[in-house]
Each structure stands twice: as structure tokens, then as C-alpha cells.
Design an enzyme around this catalytic site. Sequence first.
Site, PDB file in Angstrom:
ATOM      1  N   ASP A 158      -1.735  -1.644  -4.514  1.00  0.00           N
ATOM      2  CA  ASP A 158      -2.173  -0.472  -5.274  1.00  0.00           C
ATOM      3  C   ASP A 158      -1.049  -0.018  -6.211  1.00  0.00           C
ATOM      4  O   ASP A 158      -1.107   1.064  -6.788  1.00  0.00           O
ATOM      5  CB  ASP A 158      -2.630   0.666  -4.357  1.00  0.00           C
ATOM      6  CG  ASP A 158      -1.564   1.146  -3.380  1.00  0.00           C
ATOM      7  OD1 ASP A 158      -0.392   0.699  -3.487  1.00  0.00           O
ATOM      8  OD2 ASP A 158      -1.886   1.973  -2.508  1.00  0.00           O
ATOM      9  N   ILE A 161       0.873  -1.191   0.000  1.00  0.00           N
ATOM     10  CA  ILE A 161       0.000   0.000   0.000  1.00  0.00           C
ATOM     11  C   ILE A 161       0.901   1.230   0.000  1.00  0.00           C
ATOM     12  O   ILE A 161       1.685   1.425   0.933  1.00  0.00           O
ATOM     13  CB  ILE A 161      -0.889   0.064   1.267  1.00  0.00           C
ATOM     14  CG1 ILE A 161      -1.571  -1.275   1.552  1.00  0.00           C
ATOM     15  CG2 ILE A 161      -1.931   1.176   1.146  1.00  0.00           C
ATOM     16  CD1 ILE A 161      -2.112  -1.398   2.967  1.00  0.00           C
ATOM     17  N   HIS A 162       0.803   2.045  -1.049  1.00  0.00           N
ATOM     18  CA  HIS A 162       1.657   3.234  -1.044  1.00  0.00           C
ATOM     19  C   HIS A 162       1.069   4.431  -1.786  1.00  0.00           C
ATOM     20  O   HIS A 162       1.510   5.554  -1.584  1.00  0.00           O
ATOM     21  CB  HIS A 162       3.027   2.903  -1.669  1.00  0.00           C
ATOM     22  CG  HIS A 162       3.014   2.903  -3.164  1.00  0.00           C
ATOM     23  ND1 HIS A 162       2.606   1.809  -3.889  1.00  0.00           N
ATOM     24  CD2 HIS A 162       3.339   3.862  -4.065  1.00  0.00           C
ATOM     25  CE1 HIS A 162       2.700   2.092  -5.179  1.00  0.00           C
ATOM     26  NE2 HIS A 162       3.126   3.326  -5.323  1.00  0.00           N
ATOM     27  N   ARG A 163       0.065   4.240  -2.636  1.00  0.00           N
ATOM     28  CA  ARG A 163      -0.392   5.350  -3.479  1.00  0.00           C
ATOM     29  C   ARG A 163      -1.056   6.440  -2.654  1.00  0.00           C
ATOM     30  O   ARG A 163      -1.785   6.174  -1.701  1.00  0.00           O
ATOM     31  CB  ARG A 163      -1.374   4.844  -4.538  1.00  0.00           C
ATOM     32  CG  ARG A 163      -0.660   4.135  -5.671  1.00  0.00           C
ATOM     33  CD  ARG A 163      -1.429   4.229  -6.958  1.00  0.00           C
ATOM     34  NE  ARG A 163      -0.717   3.534  -8.008  1.00  0.00           N
ATOM     35  CZ  ARG A 163      -0.137   4.116  -9.047  1.00  0.00           C
ATOM     36  NH1 ARG A 163      -0.189   5.431  -9.167  1.00  0.00           N
ATOM     37  NH2 ARG A 163       0.493   3.403  -9.953  1.00  0.00           N
ATOM     38  N   ALA A 164      -0.818   7.675  -3.067  1.00  0.00           N
ATOM     39  CA  ALA A 164      -1.333   8.829  -2.332  1.00  0.00           C
ATOM     40  C   ALA A 164      -2.852   8.798  -2.220  1.00  0.00           C
ATOM     41  O   ALA A 164      -3.411   9.226  -1.206  1.00  0.00           O
ATOM     42  CB  ALA A 164      -0.884  10.122  -3.016  1.00  0.00           C
TER      43      ALA A 164
END
Length: 355
Positions: A278, A205-208
Site C-alpha cells: 500500500d 502494509i502501513h497506510r492508515a
Amino acid sequence: MKIVTILGARPQFVKAAVVSREIQKDKDIREVIIHTGQHYDKNMSDIFFEEMEIPLPDYNLNINGLSHGAMTGEMLKGIEGILLTEKPDYVMVYGDTNSTIAGALAAKKIHIKVAHVEAGLRSFNIRMPEEINRILTDRISDKLFCPTQTAVDNLMKEGYAALDAAIYKTGDVMLDAALFYAVKAAQKSDIIQRLGLEKFILCTIHRAENTDDLDRLRSIVAAINEISSKTRVVVPIHPRTKSIICKNNIPVGFEAIDPVGYFDMISLITKSELVMTDSGGLQKEAFYFGKNCVTLRDETEWVELVDNGFNVCVGSDTARILEGYHTMLQKDNDFSADLYGKGDASAKIVAELLK
């Protein structure tokens, strides 16, 4: 010919590794690498140069930890100064990050040609910063290297046939990387033994769009926590994601580990039961290594994976994530489909640049 390559984010190191290797085969090309510093954690940057044998950057701008506007502006300023000194024939940019658009803008404003690897991708969600970056980069690029026919079609629908830009369907450079590095990963990675992994789910999980929206982040974490109560879930956690989770006291029930290098990530993918992410790149890598994928986004630029049943987009709703997890965990797919070329995208890109 001199090419300046702009790198900054983790997936770009993977893509550039195979293209740089192809460039090194030709004595008529000199590559100069600029690392913007967008990903500054050692495990998310330095280790990629070491284990993937990417030439060390000629320049490191060390720009990170800023807002989108401040980061892009500082990169634009720093890259422009280097380009004025180096005077390359092309600037090559990858993907859809702030480093990508900064490199393309810096080059184009001083009349240097731009080559965009992974051109033509669209999620059709203009709220995503990545979508803005990729659209604008495509529009000012001279050579557009598309990984899929869908990407070519997107550009044609947007009128690129009438523009002074060359469009090429090359296949995906990440397939080149996956094929080349899988053997090395099997030899060099011990993460499965080190963590004592057997049956497990791999998640990132990393997307803004997920981390900056606390409701979305809490909902995603709640779903992963529930899954982890039944089966082991391993999450190599992005430093920014970890910081937001800690700052907001979001309870975590899954197994969070530090970011890993590319060889370890390949091992985690190949030994996992399912991938949940993501990340755009990880969606494809799951396919390359024969794993179904649950995408924690409302849409994906890799539409062919969804259309062919290898991937399902579930957004951030806890119930939808759990439904997608159960469906894809049981789904038996044939991964022999030719969606991303034959693993020779890098050679095609270099050949076209030399023309």
C-alpha cells in the site's frame, strides 16, 4: 542560497538523498536539514542517513507517536522556530506526510518560499490524510516539481496556471535514487542469503486507511496468509502495523521481519516474484526494477502504472487481493516504458532553484 529541507518519513530520506547529493555539487547553495522525527525506529530512520550518505540533520525535533493534529501542530511550532533563526531562501518539502504540510505551512506563514518535490499527485480520495497534505502543500508552494505529465495535468485542471506558482515536469527523484543505489545494494546487501530466500513475494502494509480500519486490516492479512500457505511471503513490518496486529490478536501466517534499510529493500524487490503493497514509493520501485505490483488500496496517485498494466489496485477485499495476486504473478510486462523521466530529476530541481 540557503535551503532548509524538511524530512520525517522513510520515503523522504530516499528522495532527499539524491537531491542533497546534487546540492552538494554547487558551492553557491547551503542546505540545512530538519528531521522532524516522524519515523523514529532506528531501522526506519538512522540507517537511511548512514547507508545512503545523507548529511546528518542539523536539527532533530523528535516528534512522533502523536495524533495527526498533535503531531502536525508540534512540527509546525518546532519548524517555525528554526526557520526564524536560519532565514532560508527556500524550504523544500517532499511528498505528502505530516512533515510535508507542517514544513510548508511554517515557511509560508513567515513569507519564506516553498518548493514541493512530488507536486501534483492526486488519488482523488479526500479521506486519505496524504491527499489532504499534498493538495494543501501544492496550493501554498512557489515551485512545484512534478514527477509525471499526469501530475502537471492535475495542477492545470485545478487552475494553477492562474496562480503565482511555477510548475516544472522534472521526472521522479526516486528513479534517480533507484539507478544510483542499485549498484551499492548489490554490493552491500546480504538479506537474500541471510534469510535464505529463493522464490518469494514481497509485501508491505502501513497506510492508515488499512491499519486503522480493523476490517480492512483483517481482510488484507487473511489474503496474505492464504498466499503464504502456497509460497513464501516476506513482510518487513512497520512498527505501527505490528503493534495494531498484536493488540487485536490478528493471526499472522506470513513471514514478518523487522524494517529494513534501503539497500536491503532494493535487494528484496529485485529478487522477488511480485510486490504487494500500500506504499506509493514501493509501487514505483517495483516498476523500476521490473516487477509487477498488486496495490492494497482502492486507488493510487501513480495512475500511469495502472493505466499501462504494471499495477492493479485491489483494495482490501480478500477475494480481490487473491485474484490480483494470481493475475499479476503470471503477467508478462515490458518495463522499458518511459513513465518517470531519465533519472536526472534531481539535477533539474537544483537548476531551477538556482534560477
